[in-house]
Every structure is written in structure tokens, then in C-alpha cells.
Design a protein around this motif. Structure first.
Motif, PDB file in Angstrom:
ATOM      1  N   UNK A 170      23.566  60.868  39.381  1.00 54.39           N
ATOM      2  CA  UNK A 170      22.414  60.408  38.610  1.00 54.39           C
ATOM      3  C   UNK A 170      22.199  61.254  37.368  1.00 54.39           C
ATOM      4  N   UNK A 171      22.296  62.562  37.538  1.00 53.69           N
ATOM      5  CA  UNK A 171      22.072  63.479  36.421  1.00 53.69           C
ATOM      6  C   UNK A 171      23.008  63.157  35.258  1.00 53.69           C
ATOM      7  N   UNK A 183      18.618  58.641  29.342  1.00 51.99           N
ATOM      8  CA  UNK A 183      19.313  58.761  30.620  1.00 51.99           C
ATOM      9  C   UNK A 183      18.302  58.619  31.764  1.00 51.99           C
ATOM     10  N   UNK A 216      18.706  57.419  34.790  1.00 52.80           N
ATOM     11  CA  UNK A 216      19.216  57.897  36.075  1.00 52.80           C
ATOM     12  C   UNK A 216      19.087  59.415  36.178  1.00 52.80           C
ATOM     13  N   UNK A 217      19.265  60.076  35.041  1.00 48.21           N
ATOM     14  CA  UNK A 217      19.136  61.532  35.015  1.00 48.21           C
ATOM     15  C   UNK A 217      17.712  61.967  35.316  1.00 48.21           C
ATOM     16  N   UNK A 270      16.986  61.366  38.910  1.00 49.71           N
ATOM     17  CA  UNK A 270      17.657  62.336  39.787  1.00 49.71           C
ATOM     18  C   UNK A 270      16.829  63.614  39.887  1.00 49.71           C
ATOM     19  N   UNK A 271      16.376  64.129  38.734  1.00 48.43           N
ATOM     20  CA  UNK A 271      15.591  65.361  38.746  1.00 48.43           C
ATOM     21  C   UNK A 271      14.265  65.128  39.472  1.00 48.43           C
ATOM     22  N   UNK A 279      24.479  65.151  30.524  1.00 45.61           N
ATOM     23  CA  UNK A 279      24.001  64.430  29.335  1.00 45.61           C
ATOM     24  C   UNK A 279      22.513  64.087  29.437  1.00 45.61           C
ATOM     25  N   UNK A 280      21.684  65.107  29.559  1.00 50.05           N
ATOM     26  CA  UNK A 280      20.238  64.889  29.567  1.00 50.05           C
ATOM     27  C   UNK A 280      19.620  65.652  28.394  1.00 50.05           C
ATOM     28  N   UNK A 316      14.171  64.414  28.604  1.00 54.41           N
ATOM     29  CA  UNK A 316      14.467  63.885  29.937  1.00 54.41           C
ATOM     30  C   UNK A 316      14.309  64.946  31.026  1.00 54.41           C
TER      31      UNK A 316
END
Ligand SMILES: Nc1ncnc2c1ncn2[C@@H]1O[C@H](COP(=O)(O)OP(=O)(O)OP(=O)(O)O)[C@@H](O)[C@H]1O
Ligand SMILES: [Mg+2]
Lengths: 312, 253
Positions: free
Chosen positions: A108-109, B2, B4-5, B8-9, B96-97, B101
């Protein structure tokens, strides 16, 4: 090198000064082609990790440019970072996460939609599937290393950095790892690894680079390197003790062992004419008989040690 | 962006709380109950009224503020400090954040947790006193803005801190005193001069006053002033966060 293909990684005039003023990288210029396996060798503190960290975005470059697949690592960091995977040198993992969830997190990251099937594939390839629900802190060091590799692969990178992936790893994992590296290469993934085990570079790499004191002192196709720098020696065990190399054979620059029982002839392996036949004839003429003979070829390790010694 | 990023966090941070669910829910319920027993029932019975309302009711906004502030700060600061401490931050730095983000993930999670906590306290309080909320929307606005702002502040603290002492010293030596001296548990007009005037330099006073107004329509400073001050604080924190990431301060060498 295939010159009409654009390099996947291009480093130009890269310098890195750490905050204390220490220069860890000095004017690095490097092109790496798609699908290559490149091994970076160098003593502790040479700057290998620093170089990788700059490309991955963990360390800021002081000057110079780095592009990955034609994109600048700073201006287009999203594009470059999403195709790069990194297995760090240090074993740094979360403790309370499960193996599966830490992979889902990594994926995800890096901006990829969830894909349990892909994660399963990665975990299976690293023999981690039966550990998927285990908390990371309950795993052994080698297993944690596998988890780090799995994390790096979770977002399907096309450029993979392995920073000393085999430090503290047993024979099985090492074998598994090279198996995976070969599979990834077959899929077109570019792999840059650092190692202190020269046999590894010798076994797996297409090209070998040597870094010392922040400088790339050598970057060469492994085979060419072995041929060019690989010295061969012909060792002759004599029947009778010799007190000195006969004057008539001075041209061969033979070395006589201390006990006078061995003659060593050094030649380069790449030349068509090694001079061995002539040497044999001359030995016969001089009346020197030998019981046994064998040849040795210098390994990458010796080449490496010689280079580093020369450059420092 | 991002997405999804960020998710995720956010999920990672929320999962951290799930593992300590008892501690995250039971603890605030117990402490809130203690406050009501000690200050509401025992002491409050002798104070009878402050600014026209019962003491037990009077301290509810202060209690919520105290918890919002301390938990926003500790959640966000630990969230980012810990990966730095154990080294797992490498992954975020190589991902890639963007700054925005990363902040949305960490601060969003810390603020969510603080808001949930605020609501738990509100529900607990309802068992002890008859709660009245004059302006529920404004109450949520104040709670949200406070949670976000102080999560941002905590995030900055977590990046700045390079040891556990620094991490705990700011909440202990700065935030707790400011909350206690900011009229959380009393009205500053109960103070003698010059303390009354000095109190008005305490930023927390503006937060507590604003939140209390949304409950009982009583305030020490105008609501607009409260709102303005929390917004200014929020944008100041955002500015600092932007600067931190722009320069890679303490994260990228
Ligand atoms: N954050 C930092 N601040 C200051 N100096 C640093 C920092 N990180 C690394 N260095 C220095 O930069 C030099 C290169 O370090 P680097 O970690 O890149 O070496 P390496 O080739 O990876 O070594 P090893 O084989 O031990 O992993 C070393 O002299 C190191 O002390
Ligand atoms: Mg290293």
C-alpha cells in the motif's frame, strides 16, 4: 553493454557530503542497464549504502543527478520510487505486526492496490507462507531477512537493491535468494547488490563495481574483468633442487621458491600466446626436469584486494 | 495522490491502537470517572455553581480538552518517533509518498483516535451528569480542529525528538501546565489579578473557552477569537511540517 538501450539507472556527477562535512561519495558516474545484475564491492565505509540510499530517496544528494528509467529521483520521485524495491542492510522490522500485514502495508505504501494473491506468491517463494500470521518479533534473524526481502518485492519493483542481503544468512536461504534473484532477472528486473562475499559477486553478477573511499574505482563486466585482471600461474614442482634460475631463461621472469624446489611462471590468461610451449622447450634445453605441474587463476577476491590497496 | 499509501499508514497506526484496546478505552473511562467522583461529586458538592452551571458539568469541556491535547500529541509523536527509533522509517522515506500524504496518514490516525476518545469521555460524562450541548456542530468543529492541530504538533515533536526524554518532556512541562492553568477546571475570573490577565496569554484558555461555549453558551473570550486562535495554531503547525519535509530535517541526512 548495449549502447542503443537507455540505461535504467543513470548517475551523473553524484557527490554526498554528510552534515559533519564528511564526503561519502565523490563524483560518482554510473550507468546500469535494464535486466543487469550488478554487484558492488568495497570495504566497510566505502559508501555503498550511501549510494543506494541516495537512489532510493533515503539520503539527499549534495550535488549531481540520478535518473531511474529516465525520471529524476527528486523531481519525479513518485515514478522512480514506485519501481524501486530496497532490502536494507540493517534488520529493521516492526515487531508486533504479522508477516502478512507488514507486506500488505508495504504494498500500500508504494501505491499499489491490495493483492492478497500476489503477496501469497511472494511469501511462498520465500518459504514464508506458513509464517504469514506470525508476529515478526517471534521470527529468527534469517526469517526476518526473508520478510525484508518479501517487503521489498511486495510492490512488484523493476529495480531491486539488495544491501548485503546475505549477511548472517545460512546456506539454504542464500541458495533460495540466488534462485529468486535469477528468476527476477529472467522477468527483466534489474538488481543491484552489495556484498562482502566475493564468491557471490563472482557467481551471480553480470557486472562488478568496486567502490573505495566514496569513489568507483572499477566497473567492468565480470567475465572481462576476470580475463583482464585474472593472472594465471604455472607452478612446477622440480625433481632436483635449483640454486638459481638459469640465465638463459631470464626472459620468463620465473620465480624460484625459497627451498629451490618450485618454479613459478606468471602469465595472463587473455593472450593467445601464453608462452608455455616455449617455456617447456627451454626447460628441456636447460636440463630442468619436473615431477608435477599445476596452474592457478587469481579469484575476484585477489583482484579486489589488489585494487583497493592500489587506490588507497 | 497516493491514496493506498495514506491508507496503509492510517491503518497501520489504527492497528497499533487495536492491539491495546483495553488501555485505549478502559483507561480514559476510568480516569474520567475518577474526575467526576473527585471533582464533580466530592469537591463540586461544596462549590455548587461556576458561571451559573454545576461544577460537574462545568469541567466536562475542560476534561475533554485535556484528553484531546495529551492524546493527540502522544499518539502522533510516538507514531512517527518509533519508526525513526527502530529504523523502519527507511521504508517510508523510500516510498512514493509526499509530505502531505505522510502527514494525512499519521495525523489523520492520531486525530481520529483523539476524537474517538473525546466521544468516549462525553458518553462517560453523561452517566454522571445531565449533559446539555447547545451547539453540537460547533462542539464537533472544536473537537476536530483541536485533535488535528495537536496531532500536527505531536507529529512535529516526534520528528524533532531524538530521544525518549525529549518526547515526554514537552507534554509534561508545557502541555499539562497550560491545560491546568487554562481554565479547564475553573473559570479564570475566579483568579486574582494579575493572574487573570496572565491567563489570557495561555492559548489553551481559548480552546477550553470555545468548547465550553458550544456546550453552555458561556465563554471567557469570544467564540470567534477561540476559533481564530485554533486555526492560526493549525496553520502554523502545517507550515512547520511542510518545512520539515522540504528540508528533510532529521529524517533524511
Ligand atoms: N548519517 C551519516 N552521517 C555521517 N556520516 C555517515 C552517515 N552515514 C554514513 N556515514 C559515513 O559515510 C561513509 C560511508 O558509509 P556507508 O554506510 O555508505 O558505507 P558502506 O560502504 O555501506 O559500508 P559497510 O560495508 O560497512 O556497510 C562511512 O565513513 C560512514 O561513517
Ligand atoms: Mg553498507
Amino acid at each position: 553493454m548495449n549502447s542503443d538501450e537507455k540505461p535504467i539507472l543513470r548517475i551523473k556527477g553524484l557527490n554526498k557530503f554528510y552534515s559533519g562535512g564528511f564526503q561519502a561519495l565523490k563524483d560518482i558516474n554510473l550507468d546500469i542497464n535494464k535486466g543487469e545484475i550488478v554487484a558492488l564491492l568495497g570495504p566497510n565505509g566505502a559508501g555503498k549504502t550511501t549510494l543506494i540510499s541516495v537512489v532510493c530517496g533515503i539520503v539527499n544528494p549534495s550535488s549531481g543527478t540520478v535518473t531511474v528509467d529516465g525520471n529524476d529521483i527528486i523531481k519525479d520521485f513518485r515514478k522512480t520510487r514506485s519501481i524501486i524495491g530496497l532490502v536494507p542492510q540493517e534488520l529493521t522490522t516492526d515487531s508486533f505486526e504479522t508477516v502478512f500485514s507488514t507486506l500488505a502495508f508495504s504494498r500500500g505504501l508504494f501505491g499499489k492496490p491490495p493483492s492478497p494473491t500476489y503477496i501469497e506468491k511472494v511469501l511462498r517463494s520465500l518459504s514464508l507462507w506458513d509464517k504469514k500470521d506470525d508476529m515478526i518479533m517471534t521470527l529468527s534473524g534469517g526469517m526476518k531477512r526473508r520478510v525484508l526481502i518479501a517487503k521489498a518485492l511486495s510492490h512488484e519493483p523493476t529495480v531491486l537493491f539488495l544491501d548485503e542481503p546475505t549477511a548472517g544468512v545460512d546456506v539454504n536461504l542464500r541458495k533460495d535468494m540466488w534462485e529468486i534473484v535469477r528468476e527476477l532477472k529472467a522477468e527483466g528486473v534489474t538488481i543491484i547488490l552489495t556484498t562482502h562475499y566475493i564468491e557471490e559477486a563472482e557467481e551471480i553478477a553480470d557486472r562488478v563495481g568496486v567502490i573505495n573511499n566514496g569513489e568507483i574505482i572499477l566497473m567492468e563486466d565480470k567475465d572481462k574483468l576476470m580475463a583482464k585482471l585474472g593472472k594465471k600461474q604455472l607452478i612446477l614442482d622440480l625433481c632436483d633442487q635449483l640454486s638459481a634460475v638459469p640465465q638463459s631463461m631470464a626472459d620468463y621472469k620465473l620465480e624460484l621458491s625459497d627451498n629451490g624446489m618450485q618454479l613459478v611462471y606468471t602469465f595472463t590468461a587473455q593472450g593467445d600466446r601464453t608462452g608455455i610451449t616455449a617455456l617447456m622447450d627451454d626447460l628441456k634445453l636447460a636440463g630442468i626436469a619436473f615431477r608435477d605441474l599445476n596452474t592457478t587463476q587469481s579469484s575476484l577476491e585477489e583482484i579486489f584486494v589488489n585494487l583497493v590497496e592500489e587506490s588507497s | 495522490m497516493n491514496i493506498y499509501g495514506i491508507m496503509a499508514i492510517y491503518k497501520f497506526e489504527m492497528a497499533r491502537t487495536k492491539r491495546t484496546l483495553v488501555q485505549s478505552i478502559v483507561a480514559p473511562v476510568i480516569t474520567t470517572s475518577l474526575y467526576f467522583i473527585v471533582f464533580g461529586a466530592a469537591i463540586g458538592s461544596r462549590i455548587d455553581q461556576v458561571s451559573g452551571i454545576s461544577y460537574g458539568a462545568f469541567i466536562v469541556p475542560g476534561l475533554i480538552m485535556l484528553n484531546l491535547l495529551t492524546h493527540s500529541i502522544s499518539n502522533a509523536s510516538f507514531g512517527i518517533y518509533f519508526p525513526k527509533f527502530v529504523g523502519t522509517v527507511y521504508e517510508m522515506l523510500s516510498a512514493p509518498v509526499s509530505t502531505l500524504e505522510v502527514v494525512l496518514g499519521y495525523v489523520g490516525a492520531a486525530a481520529s483516535k483523539a476524537v474517538i476518545l473525546g466521544i468516549i469521555i462525553l458518553i462517560t460524562a453523561n452517566f454522571f451528569i445531565d449533559l446539555q450541548i447547545a451547539h453540537p456542530v460547533m462542539m464537533m468543529v472544536f473537537i476536530l480542529l483541536t485533535a488535528i492541530s495537536f496531532s500536527l504538533f505531536g507529529f512535529i515533536l516526534g520528528i524533532w525528538a531524538d530521544n525518549f526524554e525529549k518526547l515526554s518532556i514537552v507534554p509534561m512541562l508545557l502541555v499539562t501546565p497550560l491545560v491546568f492553568l487554562g481554565g479547564s477546571f475553573y473559570s479564570t475570573d475566579m483568579l486574582p489579578q494579575p493572574w487573570q490577565t496572565i491567563s489570557h496569554f495561555n492559548p489553551v484558555l481559548y480552546l477550553v473557552s470555545g468548547l465550553r461555549w458550544s456546550f453552555y453558551e458561556i465563554s471567557e473570550v469570544s467564540v470567534m477569537l477561540s476559533l481564530a486562535s485554533i486555526l492560526i495554531f493549525m496553520f502554523a503547525c502545517l507550515g512547520v511540517v511542510y518545512y520539515l519535509f522540504k528540508t528533510g530535517y532529521k529524517l533524511r541526512s
